[in-house]
Design an enzyme around this catalytic site. Structure first.
Site, PDB file in Angstrom:
ATOM      1  N   ARG A  98       0.820  -1.196   0.000  1.00  0.00           N
ATOM      2  CA  ARG A  98       0.000   0.000   0.000  1.00  0.00           C
ATOM      3  C   ARG A  98       0.866   1.264   0.000  1.00  0.00           C
ATOM      4  O   ARG A  98       2.018   1.250   0.413  1.00  0.00           O
ATOM      5  CB  ARG A  98      -0.915   0.021   1.224  1.00  0.00           C
ATOM      6  CG  ARG A  98      -2.021  -1.023   1.211  1.00  0.00           C
ATOM      7  CD  ARG A  98      -2.927  -0.889   2.430  1.00  0.00           C
ATOM      8  NE  ARG A  98      -2.209  -1.136   3.688  1.00  0.00           N
ATOM      9  CZ  ARG A  98      -1.815  -0.194   4.521  1.00  0.00           C
ATOM     10  NH1 ARG A  98      -2.043   1.081   4.243  1.00  0.00           N
ATOM     11  NH2 ARG A  98      -1.183  -0.502   5.641  1.00  0.00           N
TER      12      ARG A  98
ATOM     13  N   LYS B  16      -8.752  -2.182   0.072  1.00  0.00           N
ATOM     14  CA  LYS B  16      -8.662  -1.346   1.266  1.00  0.00           C
ATOM     15  C   LYS B  16      -9.395  -0.015   1.114  1.00  0.00           C
ATOM     16  O   LYS B  16      -9.831   0.574   2.106  1.00  0.00           O
ATOM     17  CB  LYS B  16      -7.200  -1.113   1.639  1.00  0.00           C
ATOM     18  CG  LYS B  16      -6.509  -2.350   2.204  1.00  0.00           C
ATOM     19  CD  LYS B  16      -7.220  -2.878   3.450  1.00  0.00           C
ATOM     20  CE  LYS B  16      -6.447  -4.005   4.107  1.00  0.00           C
ATOM     21  NZ  LYS B  16      -7.181  -4.605   5.250  1.00  0.00           N
TER      22      LYS B  16
ATOM     23  N   HIS C 209     -11.354  -4.248  11.601  1.00  0.00           N
ATOM     24  CA  HIS C 209     -10.267  -4.873  10.850  1.00  0.00           C
ATOM     25  C   HIS C 209      -9.884  -6.158  11.582  1.00  0.00           C
ATOM     26  O   HIS C 209      -8.986  -6.190  12.413  1.00  0.00           O
ATOM     27  CB  HIS C 209      -9.063  -3.926  10.780  1.00  0.00           C
ATOM     28  CG  HIS C 209      -7.949  -4.439   9.929  1.00  0.00           C
ATOM     29  ND1 HIS C 209      -6.633  -4.140  10.172  1.00  0.00           N
ATOM     30  CD2 HIS C 209      -7.944  -5.217   8.823  1.00  0.00           C
ATOM     31  CE1 HIS C 209      -5.862  -4.720   9.266  1.00  0.00           C
ATOM     32  NE2 HIS C 209      -6.641  -5.377   8.439  1.00  0.00           N
TER      33      HIS C 209
ATOM     34  N   SER D 129      -1.740  -6.281   9.165  1.00  0.00           N
ATOM     35  CA  SER D 129      -1.203  -7.228   8.189  1.00  0.00           C
ATOM     36  C   SER D 129       0.048  -7.911   8.730  1.00  0.00           C
ATOM     37  O   SER D 129       0.943  -7.266   9.278  1.00  0.00           O
ATOM     38  CB  SER D 129      -0.864  -6.480   6.897  1.00  0.00           C
ATOM     39  OG  SER D 129      -0.267  -7.342   5.966  1.00  0.00           O
TER      40      SER D 129
ATOM     41  N   LYS E 233      -3.970 -12.947  11.241  1.00  0.00           N
ATOM     42  CA  LYS E 233      -5.436 -13.004  11.202  1.00  0.00           C
ATOM     43  C   LYS E 233      -5.929 -14.100  10.263  1.00  0.00           C
ATOM     44  O   LYS E 233      -6.768 -14.923  10.624  1.00  0.00           O
ATOM     45  CB  LYS E 233      -6.019 -11.669  10.738  1.00  0.00           C
ATOM     46  CG  LYS E 233      -5.802 -10.507  11.663  1.00  0.00           C
ATOM     47  CD  LYS E 233      -6.619  -9.300  11.276  1.00  0.00           C
ATOM     48  CE  LYS E 233      -6.570  -8.954   9.815  1.00  0.00           C
ATOM     49  NZ  LYS E 233      -5.224  -8.638   9.333  1.00  0.00           N
ATOM     50  N   THR E 234      -5.412 -14.094   9.038  1.00  0.00           N
ATOM     51  CA  THR E 234      -5.870 -15.065   8.043  1.00  0.00           C
ATOM     52  C   THR E 234      -5.493 -16.478   8.454  1.00  0.00           C
ATOM     53  O   THR E 234      -6.305 -17.405   8.389  1.00  0.00           O
ATOM     54  CB  THR E 234      -5.270 -14.733   6.665  1.00  0.00           C
ATOM     55  OG1 THR E 234      -5.676 -13.411   6.291  1.00  0.00           O
ATOM     56  CG2 THR E 234      -5.743 -15.721   5.614  1.00  0.00           C
TER      57      THR E 234
ATOM     58  N   ASP F 273     -10.636 -10.711   7.144  1.00  0.00           N
ATOM     59  CA  ASP F 273     -10.003  -9.409   7.279  1.00  0.00           C
ATOM     60  C   ASP F 273     -10.928  -8.259   7.673  1.00  0.00           C
ATOM     61  O   ASP F 273     -10.503  -7.350   8.368  1.00  0.00           O
ATOM     62  CB  ASP F 273      -9.307  -9.039   5.960  1.00  0.00           C
ATOM     63  CG  ASP F 273      -8.321  -7.903   6.125  1.00  0.00           C
ATOM     64  OD1 ASP F 273      -7.478  -7.980   7.026  1.00  0.00           O
ATOM     65  OD2 ASP F 273      -8.385  -6.938   5.346  1.00  0.00           O
TER      66      ASP F 273
ATOM     67  N   ARG G 278       1.132 -12.173  -1.998  1.00  0.00           N
ATOM     68  CA  ARG G 278      -0.279 -12.257  -1.651  1.00  0.00           C
ATOM     69  C   ARG G 278      -1.029 -13.259  -2.520  1.00  0.00           C
ATOM     70  O   ARG G 278      -0.649 -13.526  -3.665  1.00  0.00           O
ATOM     71  CB  ARG G 278      -0.940 -10.892  -1.825  1.00  0.00           C
ATOM     72  CG  ARG G 278      -0.464  -9.833  -0.841  1.00  0.00           C
ATOM     73  CD  ARG G 278      -1.154  -9.963   0.482  1.00  0.00           C
ATOM     74  NE  ARG G 278      -0.760  -8.925   1.434  1.00  0.00           N
ATOM     75  CZ  ARG G 278      -1.377  -8.701   2.566  1.00  0.00           C
ATOM     76  NH1 ARG G 278      -2.448  -9.412   2.884  1.00  0.00           N
ATOM     77  NH2 ARG G 278      -0.949  -7.772   3.397  1.00  0.00           N
TER      78      ARG G 278
END
Length: 527
Positions: free
Chosen positions: A54, A196, A215, A233, A237-238, A252, A317
């Site tokens: 990003r 995002k 988030h 990130s 989490k994933t 997410d 990713r």
């Protein structure tokens, strides 16, 4: 509220606009246009040039009648004049109109019928359109003529802004106009900006409907027990929400309404650095036909992905639909959370691997949002950097963090949720000396938290951070649970821990309106 430029497609004179293409049609376009390569898994692999993460410095929100008094203006939410937005919008439309073909998707953000946001996405690249199709919730074919987008995303990576003329920070720009209901993206091929930007939109709209936008990832057990995993990130989490014994709600972005939790997306955007079938089988198996890989190295002959190769970026990713996770929940809507987990990847190696939080500590650590920003998630980040991101999602929060924090506190009280802080970062020393916490240990800690083993377990209090650390957890060595015990150099540990505690206190000074009980819930050590 309706967009002022609802007929944005009518501003294009091109007749070659591909709307709502199937996955197969998009893959054909991607290959024929040489935008990406087909891998041995059936996924397509695209590279994004110098923009492999990003670009937060290039994000702006139009300051208008809707945003002037609501947006938390500052380094995260930079204002831009509406006139500059309009000039850039006209330029981007003219740029795309000259292309031989462009791609259009109609979709939703939000799985809950009551709160879903109708959107449309207009892309220069077919692979970006496939990405959007997998990350959002595509409409049914019969609904195409009835679908009226409340927000439009226009992405033109090949168009470069002129900062002196256009009022941007660089050639790249991510602009949001809430009055015109348009997101305008240019100068970057990183697909994550599309995802995002809509999350930022949702974070502005949902709280005004008394819905907490979050988030976080989420899953649900066989007894209907819901868990939330907050974290920036790279914190896990994933990975941690993809549990073979629990149904995945989403990885997410979620909303929490009076009815319960719902996923905002229709897919997953997983980091896949060092991905393996052994460690993360669900994610590994999800990367198949229709999935999109970003910046993953390939064997040129076999087209097999090499997830260990960081030559392009550490921020590799994979984007795939929720349906690719065998035990995902459909529709992705569930009840109220029983367990809330804050994930942090602490590069100092001094935070406990797991601790149970009081409500006041939960509010303190939610507002703090501490983690170490990992390499590759943003341009210019090449090694872990300590950062505090309010509500574990500051880059995507247009409103003041206190809005989200107060809503979370009310829901913790109302639904009696247990809250834990889990460190997926380093142990036995700081980054470069210690080691990353073993995933098997973290999974064991999460499992114990989810089944309620830690609700009444005996704890010891960390003398620097004031956190309650379980004395034992099945599957985790006792010496790992207390971070000081995992360090060979105890003096160095104490020095680094006190440095981190001081950073917590310094960061929290900006939250001037919190109660004294929340302020006192931070680290015990005060410099």
């Amino acid at each position: 509220m309706k967009t002022l430029r609802r007929s944005i497609l009518e501003e294009f004179t091109s007749t070659n606009i591909h709307s709502n293409n199937s996955v197969g049609q998009l893959i054909e376009k991607i290959i024929n246009r040489h935008e990406a390569k087909l891998t041995s898994t059936g996924a397509v692999r695209a590279t994004t040039g110098k923009y492999t993460g990003r670009s937060p410095e290039d994000k702006f929100i139009v300051q208008d009648s809707l945003t002037a008094d609501k947006v938390d203006w500052g380094k995260v939410n930079r204002p831009i004049e509406e006139s500059k937005f309009n000039r850039l919008l006209d330029k981007v439309i003219a740029y795309l109109d000259r292309k031989e073909e462009i791609f259009h998707l109609q979709a939703y953000a939000g799985a809950a019928e009551k709160y879903k946001l109708p959107i449309q996405v207009i892309n220069e690249y077919a692979w970006h359109n496939l990405f959007a199709r997998q990350l959002f919730i595509p409409i049914e074919k019969e609904m195409e003529k009835l679908h009226e987008a409340d927000f439009t995303v226009i992405s033109a990576p090949g168009f470069k802004a002129d900062p002196e003329v256009d009022g941007t920070n660089s050639e790249t720009f991510i602009l949001i106009s809430f009055e015109q209901r348009i997101v305008l993206i240019g100068g970057t091929e990183y697909a994550g900006e599309i995802k995002k930007s809509i999350f930022s939109v949702i974070n502005f709209l949902l709280p005004q409907q008394d819905v907490l936008s979050m988030h976080c990832s989420s899953n649900v057990g066989k007894e209907g027990d819901v868990a939330l995993f907050f974290g920036l990130s790279g914190t896990g989490k994933t990975t941690l929400s993809a549990d073979s014994d629990r149904k995945l709600i989403g990885d997410d972005e979620h909303g929490w309404s009076d009815e319960g939790v719902f996923n905002i997306e229709g897919g997953c955007y997983a980091k896949c650095i060092n991905l393996s079938a052994e460690k993360e089988p669900q994610i590994f198996d999800a990367i198949r036909y229709g999935s999109v890989l970003e910046n993953v190295a390939l064997d040129e002959e076999t087209r097999e992905p090499n997830y260990d190769d960081t030559s392009l970026t550490e921020n590799t990713r994979a984007a795939y639909p929720l349906a690719n996770i065998d035990n995902s929940l459909e529709p992705s809507v569930a009840g109220h959370p029983n367990t809330i987990i804050f994930l942090t990847a602490d590069a100092s190696g001094t935070l406990p691997p797991i601790s149970k939080l009081t409500k006041e500590q939960a509010m303190y650590h939610f507002l703090s949002g501490y983690t170490s920003k990992l390499a590759g998630t943003e341009r210019g980040v090449t090694k872990p950097v300590a950062t505090f991101s309010a509500c574990f999602g500051s880059p995507f929060l247009p409103l003041n963090p206190s809005v989200y924090a107060e809503m979370l506190g009310e829901k913790i009280d109302k639904f009696d949720a247990n809250v834990f802080l889990i460190n997926t970062g380093w142990t036995g020393g700081a980054y470069g000396v210690g080691n990353r916490m073993k995933l098997s240990y973290t999974r064991a800690m999460v499992h114990s938290a989810l089944i309620g083993e830690l609700n009444t377990i005996e704890t010891t209090t960390d003398e620097i951070f004031g956190l309650a650390i379980p004395k034992s957890i099945p599957g985790v060595p006792d010496e790992v649970l207390v971070p000081k015990n995992a360090w060979d150099d105890k003096e160095s540990y104490e020095l680094e821990a006190k440095k981190l505690a001081a950073k917590f206190h310094t960061n929290f000074e900006k939250f001037t309106e919190v109660t004294e009980s929340i302020r006192q819930a931070g680290p015990t050590y005060r410099p």
